[in-house]
Every structure is written in structure tokens, then in C-alpha cells.
Design an enzyme around this catalytic site. Structure first.
Site, PDB file in Angstrom:
ATOM      1  N   ASP A  92      -0.783  -1.574  -4.196  1.00  0.00           N
ATOM      2  CA  ASP A  92      -2.167  -1.859  -3.827  1.00  0.00           C
ATOM      3  C   ASP A  92      -2.925  -0.557  -3.606  1.00  0.00           C
ATOM      4  O   ASP A  92      -2.489   0.310  -2.853  1.00  0.00           O
ATOM      5  CB  ASP A  92      -2.186  -2.709  -2.546  1.00  0.00           C
ATOM      6  CG  ASP A  92      -3.558  -3.233  -2.220  1.00  0.00           C
ATOM      7  OD1 ASP A  92      -4.348  -3.460  -3.154  1.00  0.00           O
ATOM      8  OD2 ASP A  92      -3.852  -3.423  -1.023  1.00  0.00           O
ATOM      9  N   HIS A  93      -4.061  -0.425  -4.249  1.00  0.00           N
ATOM     10  CA  HIS A  93      -4.917   0.772  -4.139  1.00  0.00           C
ATOM     11  C   HIS A  93      -4.116   2.057  -4.338  1.00  0.00           C
ATOM     12  O   HIS A  93      -4.146   2.971  -3.511  1.00  0.00           O
ATOM     13  CB  HIS A  93      -5.640   0.796  -2.794  1.00  0.00           C
ATOM     14  CG  HIS A  93      -6.759  -0.193  -2.716  1.00  0.00           C
ATOM     15  ND1 HIS A  93      -7.985   0.023  -3.310  1.00  0.00           N
ATOM     16  CD2 HIS A  93      -6.812  -1.418  -2.143  1.00  0.00           C
ATOM     17  CE1 HIS A  93      -8.762  -1.031  -3.088  1.00  0.00           C
ATOM     18  NE2 HIS A  93      -8.069  -1.912  -2.409  1.00  0.00           N
ATOM     19  N   GLU A 111      -9.969  -0.445 -10.793  1.00  0.00           N
ATOM     20  CA  GLU A 111     -11.089  -0.685  -9.883  1.00  0.00           C
ATOM     21  C   GLU A 111     -12.303   0.123 -10.309  1.00  0.00           C
ATOM     22  O   GLU A 111     -12.206   1.286 -10.678  1.00  0.00           O
ATOM     23  CB  GLU A 111     -10.719  -0.341  -8.440  1.00  0.00           C
ATOM     24  CG  GLU A 111     -11.857  -0.621  -7.452  1.00  0.00           C
ATOM     25  CD  GLU A 111     -11.449  -0.461  -5.999  1.00  0.00           C
ATOM     26  OE1 GLU A 111     -12.303  -0.037  -5.201  1.00  0.00           O
ATOM     27  OE2 GLU A 111     -10.294  -0.769  -5.666  1.00  0.00           O
ATOM     28  N   HIS A 163     -13.087  -3.570   3.238  1.00  0.00           N
ATOM     29  CA  HIS A 163     -11.791  -3.653   3.912  1.00  0.00           C
ATOM     30  C   HIS A 163     -12.029  -3.594   5.421  1.00  0.00           C
ATOM     31  O   HIS A 163     -12.859  -2.829   5.893  1.00  0.00           O
ATOM     32  CB  HIS A 163     -10.894  -2.467   3.525  1.00  0.00           C
ATOM     33  CG  HIS A 163     -10.323  -2.571   2.155  1.00  0.00           C
ATOM     34  ND1 HIS A 163     -10.472  -1.594   1.205  1.00  0.00           N
ATOM     35  CD2 HIS A 163      -9.588  -3.553   1.567  1.00  0.00           C
ATOM     36  CE1 HIS A 163      -9.852  -1.956   0.094  1.00  0.00           C
ATOM     37  NE2 HIS A 163      -9.313  -3.140   0.285  1.00  0.00           N
ATOM     38  N   HIS A 165     -11.016  -7.977  -3.059  1.00  0.00           N
ATOM     39  CA  HIS A 165     -10.394  -7.177  -2.009  1.00  0.00           C
ATOM     40  C   HIS A 165     -11.215  -7.323  -0.736  1.00  0.00           C
ATOM     41  O   HIS A 165     -12.372  -7.714  -0.771  1.00  0.00           O
ATOM     42  CB  HIS A 165     -10.335  -5.700  -2.420  1.00  0.00           C
ATOM     43  CG  HIS A 165      -9.259  -5.384  -3.396  1.00  0.00           C
ATOM     44  ND1 HIS A 165      -8.033  -4.886  -3.011  1.00  0.00           N
ATOM     45  CD2 HIS A 165      -9.209  -5.522  -4.748  1.00  0.00           C
ATOM     46  CE1 HIS A 165      -7.279  -4.709  -4.093  1.00  0.00           C
ATOM     47  NE2 HIS A 165      -7.967  -5.088  -5.158  1.00  0.00           N
ATOM     48  N   GLY A 166     -10.609  -6.965   0.393  1.00  0.00           N
ATOM     49  CA  GLY A 166     -11.322  -7.051   1.655  1.00  0.00           C
ATOM     50  C   GLY A 166     -11.230  -8.431   2.260  1.00  0.00           C
ATOM     51  O   GLY A 166     -12.205  -8.942   2.812  1.00  0.00           O
ATOM     52  N   SER A 219       0.848  -1.187   0.000  1.00  0.00           N
ATOM     53  CA  SER A 219       0.000   0.000   0.000  1.00  0.00           C
ATOM     54  C   SER A 219       0.883   1.237   0.000  1.00  0.00           C
ATOM     55  O   SER A 219       2.080   1.167   0.294  1.00  0.00           O
ATOM     56  CB  SER A 219      -0.908   0.008   1.233  1.00  0.00           C
ATOM     57  OG  SER A 219      -0.136   0.209   2.413  1.00  0.00           O
ATOM     58  N   ASP A 261      -6.392   2.803  -8.309  1.00  0.00           N
ATOM     59  CA  ASP A 261      -7.746   2.822  -7.770  1.00  0.00           C
ATOM     60  C   ASP A 261      -8.392   4.160  -8.112  1.00  0.00           C
ATOM     61  O   ASP A 261      -8.257   5.143  -7.382  1.00  0.00           O
ATOM     62  CB  ASP A 261      -7.713   2.605  -6.256  1.00  0.00           C
ATOM     63  CG  ASP A 261      -9.106   2.525  -5.647  1.00  0.00           C
ATOM     64  OD1 ASP A 261     -10.080   2.768  -6.377  1.00  0.00           O
ATOM     65  OD2 ASP A 261      -9.212   2.222  -4.446  1.00  0.00           O
TER      66      ASP A 261
END
Length: 284
Positions: free
Chosen positions: A85-86, A136, A178, A208-209, A50, A106
Site C-alpha cells: 500500500d502506497h 496513483e 487519509h 483511499h482514505g 504499508s 504511489d
């Protein structure tokens, strides 16, 4: 083996009916444990970073240097992708420059037109450099690195619009969250997922999550049965198990059982992953 993008491993997962695990890293110890276990199990793996974790680990170039050094020193021969990530638009550009092999942009919080515009530009850059790109549509619920989502369901038509840009994989919101799933959570919309899959065809989809809690088994079972090929476990989620000697949850797909085991001892952080195909290790 040098870093690879995620395209080939996800294409094989889609064809072979198994999932590839993404484990988000926060330090050297977690990274080492993930790599050694992936090597032991002959399993491809995606190391997620991240933007917050990248800053914590002294910047993206530091992360790339650490991972590349481990691949060489530990003699890792299985496919490993280093994935943002994101990522924000600016973060994606920084990770491309730093040497990541895979990027997530994202843009779900932008209007769809702006999401498409920015994603299209990154597709061109990643294709030129041989990197994989995740996009996304429909915000994932909860909060990650300051991005807050309510667990929306993506519009399948918008998903197709983004998939048609040439992205490698697509994260589509279907009510997933998340962090810890609340007691009043409405659940995943598999009708939405099915509609997205119908319109995007062979596009690998991402879950995700991946929070570790009592609901986990049924969530993964249903998601994988519907066709998702990448499952994400974050460092934050792994920390939820620190007081458990071992946690297992089973990922069930059409052709057999896939297992993901998360183990954290009090003195050693260890992550064990397995993506078994009908009782056999997946082919890298």
C-alpha cells in the site's frame, strides 16, 4: 489456495457492481481474523501492507511467509491478494522480490512525467511476473508513511495517461483524505471522479482514505455509486473504533446494499467484512 493478484477479483467486482475490501494488516491477529471472516463469507479480500507495517512485522519476506502459512494452515480457499500500500519505487521492487502478489506504486508526489516513467517500468515487471499493479494520480490528503497530501483532485487527462500504461487499477485523488476528515473539509469532487471514469473506461478505481467516522456512510455511498470497486480500510483507521462494541457502515451501489462491518472487542481484534450482491455472497 495460494496468493493471487487482484486483477480477476476486481474485474468481477466491476462487472457485478460490488466492492472488494482492502484491509491493512499490522500483526498476526488482524491477519488471521480477516482471513477467517473472508472464508466464512466466501468473499475475496485484499491484505494491504504499508511500508511502515512491513518494517514493524520484521520485513516483507516475513509478511509473505506469515500470510502464506496462514492460507495453508487455515485452509483458506477464497481469493486473497497481498498488496503493498502506497509503496515507494524502491519499496515496490522489494515487495516484488519478497513475493507480494500485488503492488501499489504511489508516484503522485512526482511530476507526471516521472510518475509515468517509473510506473511504466513497474508495469513491465509486474506483467512479466503476473502481479497486479496500482498507480496513483493526484495525492490523497493527510499523511501515510511520511507521504503527505493535501487532498488534491487529479487531472482526468493525466489519469488516462497512467491508465493507458496498462496498470491494473488506479487511485485518483478526488479530495479524499487519509486519517480523520477535518471540519472544514470541502468534500469529494464527484465531477472529477465522473470525468476520470469517462476517460479510463473499465479501469477499476480505488477509494483511499477509508477513515471510520460519522461521515463514512455518505462518503462510501457516493463513491461506490460513482463506480469505485475497491475500498481501503487501514489498521490506523480500524484502531479508531477500539472503544466501540461494533461499527457498521453501509456501502450502497446501483444494484443493492453492500455491508462492511468492523468489530473490535477489548480482548480480541476481529474484522468482519461482507461484499454482498443483492443479498447474496459474492462469487469468488
Amino acid at each position: 489456495m495460494p496468493l493471487v493478484n487482484a486483477k480477476e477479483m476486481l474485474t468481477k467486482a466491476k462487472a457485478g457492481h460490488y466492492a472488494v475490501g482492502q484491509f491493512n494488516i499490522n500483526n498476526l491477529e488482524w491477519t488471521k481474523s480477516i482471513l477467517l471472516t473472508a472464508q466464512e463469507l466466501n468473499s475475496p479480500v485484499i491484505l494491504g501492507v504499508s511500508e511502515g507495517a512491513g518494517k514493524y512485522m520484521c520485513g516483507y519476506k516475513t509478511v509473505v511467509g506469515m500470510v502464506n502459512g496462514m492460507l495453508e494452515e487455515l485452509n483458506i480457499t477464497v481469493p486473497v491478494a497481498l498488496h503493498l500500500d502506497h509503496g515507494s519505487y524502491e519499496g515496490a521492487k522489494k515487495c516484488i522480490e519478497a513475493g507480494f502478489s500485488s503492488i501499489m506504486f504511489d508516484g503522485s508526489h512526482y511530476p507526471i512525467e516521472e510518475n509515468i516513467e517509473k510506473t511504466k517500468e513497474l508495469v513491465a515487471t509486474c506483467n512479466k511476473l503476473g502481479l497486479s499493479l496500482e498507480a496513483e494520480v493526484g495525492a490523497i490528503g493527510g499523511e501515510e508513511d511520511g507521504v503527505i497530501g493535501m487532498g488534491e483532485c487529479a487531472d482526468p487527462k493525466e489519469c488516462k495517461m497512467v491508465a493507458d500504461l496498462g496498470v491494473t487499477m488506479l487511485a485518483a485523488g478526488i479530495g479524499n483524505i487519509h486519517g480523520k476528515y477535518p471540519a472544514n473539509w470541502k468534500g469529494l469532487s464527484f465531477e472529477t471522479l465522473d470525468a476520470i471514469q469517462q476517460l479510463t473506461g473499465e479501469m477499476p478505481l480505488v477509494l483511499h482514505g477509508g477513515t471510520v467516522d460519522g461521515q463514512q456512510g455518505s462518503i462510501f455511498h457516493a463513491q461506490l455509486h460513482a463506480g469505485s470497486v475497491r475500498v481501503e480500510l487501514t489498521g490506523q483507521n480500524l484502531s479508531h473504533t477500539r472503544y466501540l462494541p461494533m461499527l457498521k457502515f453501509w456501502l450502497v451501489f446501483r444494484s443493492g446494499i453492500r455491508a462492511v462491518s468492523v468489530v473490535l472487542d477489548t480482548g480480541k481484534q476481529c474484522v468482519r467484512i461482507a461484499t454482498h450482491k443483492s443479498g447474496k455472497q459474492c462469487e469468488c
